[in-house]
Design a protein around this motif. Structure first.
Motif, PDB file in Angstrom:
ATOM      1  N   UNK A 240      53.881  56.858  32.715  1.00 12.62           N
ATOM      2  CA  UNK A 240      54.157  57.132  34.319  1.00 12.62           C
ATOM      3  C   UNK A 240      54.553  58.585  34.604  1.00 12.62           C
ATOM      4  N   UNK A 241      54.753  59.326  33.388  1.00 14.69           N
ATOM      5  CA  UNK A 241      55.211  60.574  33.443  1.00 14.69           C
ATOM      6  C   UNK A 241      54.274  61.678  32.989  1.00 14.69           C
ATOM      7  N   UNK A 242      54.105  61.566  32.057  1.00 14.62           N
ATOM      8  CA  UNK A 242      53.199  62.764  31.191  1.00 14.62           C
ATOM      9  C   UNK A 242      51.873  62.152  30.199  1.00 14.62           C
ATOM     10  N   UNK A 243      51.509  61.046  30.774  1.00 17.36           N
ATOM     11  CA  UNK A 243      50.307  60.133  30.019  1.00 17.36           C
ATOM     12  C   UNK A 243      49.078  60.364  30.843  1.00 17.36           C
ATOM     13  N   UNK A 244      48.139  60.966  30.226  1.00 21.00           N
ATOM     14  CA  UNK A 244      46.667  61.109  30.725  1.00 21.00           C
ATOM     15  C   UNK A 244      46.007  60.013  30.365  1.00 21.00           C
ATOM     16  N   UNK A 245      44.722  59.895  30.739  1.00 17.71           N
ATOM     17  CA  UNK A 245      43.838  58.626  30.602  1.00 17.71           C
ATOM     18  C   UNK A 245      43.714  58.491  29.097  1.00 17.71           C
ATOM     19  N   UNK A 246      43.240  59.724  28.274  1.00 17.05           N
ATOM     20  CA  UNK A 246      43.165  59.618  26.741  1.00 17.05           C
ATOM     21  C   UNK A 246      44.364  58.965  26.129  1.00 17.05           C
ATOM     22  N   UNK A 247      45.567  59.577  26.411  1.00 16.32           N
ATOM     23  CA  UNK A 247      46.686  59.001  25.973  1.00 16.32           C
ATOM     24  C   UNK A 247      47.048  57.553  26.341  1.00 16.32           C
ATOM     25  N   UNK A 248      46.637  57.151  27.576  1.00 15.28           N
ATOM     26  CA  UNK A 248      46.690  55.777  27.829  1.00 15.28           C
ATOM     27  C   UNK A 248      45.959  54.886  27.073  1.00 15.28           C
ATOM     28  N   UNK A 249      44.539  55.268  26.876  1.00 13.03           N
ATOM     29  CA  UNK A 249      44.011  54.453  26.000  1.00 13.03           C
ATOM     30  C   UNK A 249      44.561  54.123  24.503  1.00 13.03           C
ATOM     31  N   UNK A 250      45.127  55.375  24.000  1.00 16.56           N
ATOM     32  CA  UNK A 250      45.671  55.344  22.692  1.00 16.56           C
ATOM     33  C   UNK A 250      46.828  54.382  22.712  1.00 16.56           C
ATOM     34  N   UNK A 251      47.914  54.646  23.453  1.00 19.08           N
ATOM     35  CA  UNK A 251      49.099  53.710  23.700  1.00 19.08           C
ATOM     36  C   UNK A 251      48.776  52.545  23.990  1.00 19.08           C
ATOM     37  N   UNK A 252      47.797  52.112  24.884  1.00 12.17           N
ATOM     38  CA  UNK A 252      47.468  50.742  25.159  1.00 12.17           C
ATOM     39  C   UNK A 252      46.953  49.920  23.919  1.00 12.17           C
ATOM     40  N   UNK A 253      45.981  50.796  23.084  1.00 11.62           N
ATOM     41  CA  UNK A 253      45.804  49.982  21.942  1.00 11.62           C
ATOM     42  C   UNK A 253      46.863  49.812  20.902  1.00 11.62           C
ATOM     43  N   UNK A 254      47.515  50.873  20.853  1.00  8.97           N
ATOM     44  CA  UNK A 254      48.684  50.632  20.016  1.00  8.97           C
ATOM     45  C   UNK A 254      49.547  49.374  20.285  1.00  8.97           C
ATOM     46  N   UNK A 255      50.020  49.037  21.616  1.00  9.57           N
ATOM     47  CA  UNK A 255      50.556  48.210  22.011  1.00  9.57           C
ATOM     48  C   UNK A 255      49.816  46.626  22.318  1.00  9.57           C
ATOM     49  N   UNK A 256      48.953  46.692  21.512  1.00  9.77           N
ATOM     50  CA  UNK A 256      47.763  45.483  21.651  1.00  9.77           C
ATOM     51  C   UNK A 256      47.391  45.003  22.901  1.00  9.77           C
ATOM     52  N   UNK A 257      47.307  46.039  23.795  1.00 10.40           N
ATOM     53  CA  UNK A 257      46.682  45.778  25.098  1.00 10.40           C
ATOM     54  C   UNK A 257      45.207  46.051  24.975  1.00 10.40           C
ATOM     55  N   UNK A 258      44.368  45.397  24.321  1.00  6.37           N
ATOM     56  CA  UNK A 258      43.074  45.930  23.923  1.00  6.37           C
ATOM     57  C   UNK A 258      42.025  45.985  25.284  1.00  6.37           C
ATOM     58  N   UNK A 259      42.537  44.818  26.097  1.00  6.34           N
ATOM     59  CA  UNK A 259      41.403  44.984  27.307  1.00  6.34           C
ATOM     60  C   UNK A 259      41.772  46.028  28.170  1.00  6.34           C
ATOM     61  N   UNK A 260      43.188  46.562  28.433  1.00  3.80           N
ATOM     62  CA  UNK A 260      43.372  47.624  29.037  1.00  3.80           C
ATOM     63  C   UNK A 260      42.770  48.901  28.433  1.00  3.80           C
ATOM     64  N   UNK A 261      43.163  48.995  27.086  1.00  5.56           N
ATOM     65  CA  UNK A 261      42.502  50.083  26.569  1.00  5.56           C
ATOM     66  C   UNK A 261      41.081  50.355  26.547  1.00  5.56           C
ATOM     67  N   UNK A 262      39.987  49.129  26.375  1.00  4.53           N
ATOM     68  CA  UNK A 262      38.745  49.427  26.469  1.00  4.53           C
ATOM     69  C   UNK A 262      38.276  49.520  27.963  1.00  4.53           C
ATOM     70  N   UNK A 263      39.183  48.908  28.908  1.00  2.64           N
ATOM     71  CA  UNK A 263      38.541  49.401  30.211  1.00  2.64           C
ATOM     72  C   UNK A 263      38.715  50.705  30.723  1.00  2.64           C
ATOM     73  N   UNK A 264      39.898  51.564  30.162  1.00  2.00           N
ATOM     74  CA  UNK A 264      40.160  52.824  30.203  1.00  2.00           C
ATOM     75  C   UNK A 264      39.113  53.437  29.604  1.00  2.00           C
ATOM     76  N   UNK A 265      38.790  53.205  28.380  1.00  2.23           N
ATOM     77  CA  UNK A 265      37.645  53.723  27.450  1.00  2.23           C
ATOM     78  C   UNK A 265      36.319  53.685  28.303  1.00  2.23           C
ATOM     79  N   UNK A 266      35.991  52.442  28.974  1.00  4.97           N
ATOM     80  CA  UNK A 266      34.628  52.449  29.786  1.00  4.97           C
ATOM     81  C   UNK A 266      34.672  53.647  30.689  1.00  4.97           C
ATOM     82  N   UNK A 267      35.913  53.846  31.420  1.00  6.17           N
ATOM     83  CA  UNK A 267      35.911  54.744  32.566  1.00  6.17           C
ATOM     84  C   UNK A 267      35.639  56.236  31.930  1.00  6.17           C
ATOM     85  N   UNK A 268      36.178  56.617  30.598  1.00  8.77           N
ATOM     86  CA  UNK A 268      35.950  58.028  30.175  1.00  8.77           C
ATOM     87  C   UNK A 268      34.549  57.782  29.565  1.00  8.77           C
ATOM     88  N   UNK A 269      33.684  56.722  29.196  1.00  8.76           N
ATOM     89  CA  UNK A 269      32.485  56.724  28.689  1.00  8.76           C
ATOM     90  C   UNK A 269      31.642  56.930  29.878  1.00  8.76           C
TER      91      UNK A 269
END
Length: 292
Positions: A240-269
């Motif tokens: 919510x400060x310096x996290x862009x969309x690619x960074x959000x994908x990486x952080x969500x996946x590291x936090x085991x929020x795989x559904x959110x990570x893949x949803x954001x990855x679909x947007x990038x795709x």
């Protein structure tokens, strides 16, 4: 007579098969095509399909609910803000650089053209580290910036600088060949008729380079929206400060929020697919213009 003719022209056996060189090489094309398809399937098709499958694993409703999370929305907004700043900057820079290189001959011209390719050769992580060494608290300009209370690293300015660096060459590299191919005849003719420099640019130069320019802008936007390495070094990846969309994908996946990570990855795709479609349209426009 018969013995001599048999010596020079030995009899052929009708039962023995004879293959032409084209028939012998007939298997090469299918094998090469199969290897290419298999390679693309392993590297591109299967991973892309898995991203979409994982994103919609919980259903369409779950997919759209992931896109409404506050962290995701902030990441999208920040990525768009950076793109809205960087793309016009690099567009203006690319036009100026292309114009200077193609319309003027000066010492160091080849060296400047080589400098345009530096972002292609330098790792994005190294580019981010260079910015930290310049604008960080212990960097060259760190004490000056701290004295005037300006934050560059771990803030929006550093993210803009990093994105501008990695996407700098695209507009210039797409416009330079078009300007060289167009030549200077039309511009010189307009100048002899009394047109001013800005009139020549808007009415003669810009229409000639519009497809190449749009292609460069498109590639610049795609690179800015998808940049990870350089931005991750200078941003700190703060949610919510310096996290862009690619960074959000990486952080969500590291936090085991795989559904959110893949949803954001679909947007990038999806952004990548739109880029490919527009790229094909612009290439066709360019080919039609060349034929005309």
């Amino acid at each position: 007579m018969n013995s001599n003719s048999e010596q020079f022209f030995p009899p052929t056996n009708p039962a023995s098969p004879s293959f032409s060189p084209q028939q012998k090489r007939g298997w090469v094309k299918p094998v090469l095509i199969g290897v290419a398809i298999a390679y693309l399937a392993l590297i591109l098709y299967i991973p892309a399909f898995n991203v979409f499958a994982q994103a919609f694993k919980g259903g369409v409703g779950a997919f759209f609910s992931n896109l409404t999370e506050p962290e995701f929305i902030h990441a999208v907004k920040l990525s768009m803000i950076i793109a809205l700043i960087v793309v016009p900057m690099n567009t203006v820079f690319g036009l100026c650089a292309a114009w200077a290189i193609t319309r003027h001959h000066f010492p160091g011209r080849v060296f400047i053209m080589s400098l345009l390719d530096v972002p292609f050769a330098v790792s994005p992580v190294v580019a981010g580290l260079m910015l930290v060494l310049l604008y960080g608290r212990n960097g060259w300009f760190g004490p000056i910036l701290e004295a005037v209370d300006i934050n560059v690293i771990f803030a929006l300015p550093a993210m803009v600088l990093a994105s501008a660096f990695v996407s700098m060459p695209f507009v210039a590299r797409e416009v330079i060949p078009v300007l060289e191919e167009a030549g200077t005849e039309q511009e010189e003719a307009a100048k002899t008729l009394g047109a001013k420099d800005w009139q020549i640019f808007w009415r003669v130069t810009l229409p000639n380079i519009r497809w190449g320019l749009l292609y460069g802008v498109l590639l610049t936007n795609a690179r800015v929206m998808g940049e990870f390495g350089a931005v991750s070094v200078v941003s700190g990846n703060i949610a919510r400060k310096t996290q862009t969309l690619p960074l959000f994908v990486e952080e969500a996946y590291k936090q085991y929020q795989t559904a959110a990570a893949f949803s954001a990855a679909v947007l990038l795709a999806g952004l990548a697919l739109i880029t490919l479609v527009l790229k094909e349209i612009l290439e066709r426009k360019t080919r039609i213009k060349d034929v005309e």
